[in-house]
Design a protein around this motif. Structure first.
Motif: not given
Length: 127
Positions: A7, A9, A34, A38, A40, A56, A58
């Motif tokens: 990942e 981020v 999420e 977040s 993805a 990701v 965030s």
């Protein structure tokens, strides 16, 4: 091989907006959303653990000094998370305190220059 990048981020002030942009550029699709906001994204069909890292996005208005807006998550390939964490510490990583409670599914070490990254629990196949 001990682990590989799974990942990337990216911290964002507006995760929805940035995820929409980052999805359109390479033609990625939403993979997972999420509860923390977040998002993805990655190649359609591959998802997490595929041959390329997912992105990701965030939400993070975090003003901590020296905190990178991009950090790398790695996943073990040929051993469990605890064994890989020990290997990373042997290589020079140090545990980082980012407010963990102990119930997380990831370890947060920092590299020898203090850059935090995550070691995820889920194993991925080597590429």
């Amino acid at each position: 091989m001990g682990c590989r990048i799974s990942e990337l981020v990216i911290d964002a002030d507006d995760a929805e907006r940035l995820a929409a942009f980052r999805s359109e550029v390479p033609g990625y699709a939403d993979i997972e959303r999420e509860d923390d906001g977040s998002i993805a994204i990655g190649p359609a069909g591959d998802g997490f653990g595929g041959p390329q890292p997912i992105l990701v996005i965030s939400p993070s208005p975090d003003p901590r000094p020296r905190k990178l807006r991009l950090h790398i998550d790695v996943s073990p390939t040929d051993r469990d998370q605890e064994a890989e964490f020990e290997r990373l510490l042997t290589l020079g990583a140090v545990p980082a305190d980012v407010g963990q409670t102990g119930g997380e599914s990831r370890h947060v070490p920092a590299d020898p220059e203090g850059n935090e990254f995550c070691l995820l629990r889920r194993r991925v196949r080597p590429v």
